[in-house]
Design a protein around this motif. Structure first.
Motif, PDB file in Angstrom:
ATOM      1  N   VAL A  61      -1.816   0.967 -10.733  1.00 41.38           N
ATOM      2  CA  VAL A  61      -1.956   1.718  -9.482  1.00 41.38           C
ATOM      3  C   VAL A  61      -1.508   0.853  -8.301  1.00 41.38           C
ATOM      4  N   ALA A  62      -1.897  -0.398  -8.317  1.00 36.97           N
ATOM      5  CA  ALA A  62      -1.535  -1.309  -7.223  1.00 36.97           C
ATOM      6  C   ALA A  62      -0.025  -1.477  -7.103  1.00 36.97           C
ATOM      7  N   ARG A  63       0.653  -1.633  -8.217  1.00 38.94           N
ATOM      8  CA  ARG A  63       2.107  -1.856  -8.167  1.00 38.94           C
ATOM      9  C   ARG A  63       2.866  -0.628  -7.717  1.00 38.94           C
ATOM     10  N   VAL A  64       2.483   0.535  -8.213  1.00 42.89           N
ATOM     11  CA  VAL A  64       3.152   1.765  -7.781  1.00 42.89           C
ATOM     12  C   VAL A  64       2.837   2.028  -6.308  1.00 42.89           C
ATOM     13  N   SER A  65       1.596   1.826  -5.916  1.00 39.35           N
ATOM     14  CA  SER A  65       1.199   2.020  -4.515  1.00 39.35           C
ATOM     15  C   SER A  65       1.934   1.047  -3.594  1.00 39.35           C
ATOM     16  N   GLN A  66       2.144  -0.176  -4.052  1.00 36.86           N
ATOM     17  CA  GLN A  66       2.852  -1.171  -3.251  1.00 36.86           C
ATOM     18  C   GLN A  66       4.286  -0.721  -2.969  1.00 36.86           C
ATOM     19  N   ILE A 118       1.147   8.591  -0.141  1.00 40.05           N
ATOM     20  CA  ILE A 118       0.477   9.126  -1.325  1.00 40.05           C
ATOM     21  C   ILE A 118      -0.536  10.160  -0.848  1.00 40.05           C
ATOM     22  N   GLU A 119      -0.307  11.421  -1.217  1.00 39.88           N
ATOM     23  CA  GLU A 119      -1.176  12.501  -0.771  1.00 39.88           C
ATOM     24  C   GLU A 119      -2.317  12.778  -1.748  1.00 39.88           C
ATOM     25  N   ASP A 120      -2.070  12.552  -3.030  1.00 44.46           N
ATOM     26  CA  ASP A 120      -3.104  12.790  -4.026  1.00 44.46           C
ATOM     27  C   ASP A 120      -2.778  11.952  -5.253  1.00 44.46           C
ATOM     28  N   VAL A 121      -3.799  11.536  -5.962  1.00 45.22           N
ATOM     29  CA  VAL A 121      -3.595  10.754  -7.183  1.00 45.22           C
ATOM     30  C   VAL A 121      -4.713  11.063  -8.162  1.00 45.22           C
ATOM     31  N   ALA A 168      13.380   0.954  -7.449  1.00 43.21           N
ATOM     32  CA  ALA A 168      12.132   0.198  -7.262  1.00 43.21           C
ATOM     33  C   ALA A 168      11.073   0.650  -8.261  1.00 43.21           C
ATOM     34  N   LEU A 169      10.964   1.957  -8.486  1.00 45.43           N
ATOM     35  CA  LEU A 169       9.992   2.467  -9.446  1.00 45.43           C
ATOM     36  C   LEU A 169      10.403   2.120 -10.882  1.00 45.43           C
ATOM     37  N   ASP A 170      11.698   2.157 -11.174  1.00 43.88           N
ATOM     38  CA  ASP A 170      12.179   1.766 -12.502  1.00 43.88           C
ATOM     39  C   ASP A 170      11.861   0.304 -12.793  1.00 43.88           C
TER      40      ASP A 170
END
Length: 89
Positions: free
Chosen positions: A16-21, A30-33, A63-65
């Motif tokens: 979660v931290a890495r994707v959020s970063q 991020i509107e909902d998770v 970046a996400l990949d």
């Protein structure tokens, strides 16, 4: 534009931290998770808003990949309308 980020893979610390970063760095809201762990498998769905994103879509995907490859997980970014169409019965 809103999109859905899905993440699936073996549970590990910091997903979660890495994707959020990445989202924070690119000004993606991020509107909902929602997340869960099912028998050692981590599953997360994020609804994000790219309206104020500071980078082109190719940069966002790259970046996400990179996060997915680093964590050995499946990660997909799908526009909300495409996601809805794929999951409409």
């Amino acid at each position: 534009m809103r999109a859905v980020i899905t993440v699936v893979g073996r549970d590990t610390v910091g997903v979660v931290a890495r994707v959020s970063q990445v989202c924070a760095e690119l000004n993606i809201n991020i509107e909902d998770v929602t997340q869960s762990i099912m028998q050692e498998m981590f599953c997360m769905i994020m609804l994000v808003n790219l309206e104020k994103c500071t980078a082109p879509m190719e940069t966002v995907r790259a970046a996400l990949d990179k996060v997915a490859a680093t964590m050995n997980m499946e990660l997909h970014l799908t526009r909300e309308e495409v996601f809805d169409a794929m999951h409409h019965i």
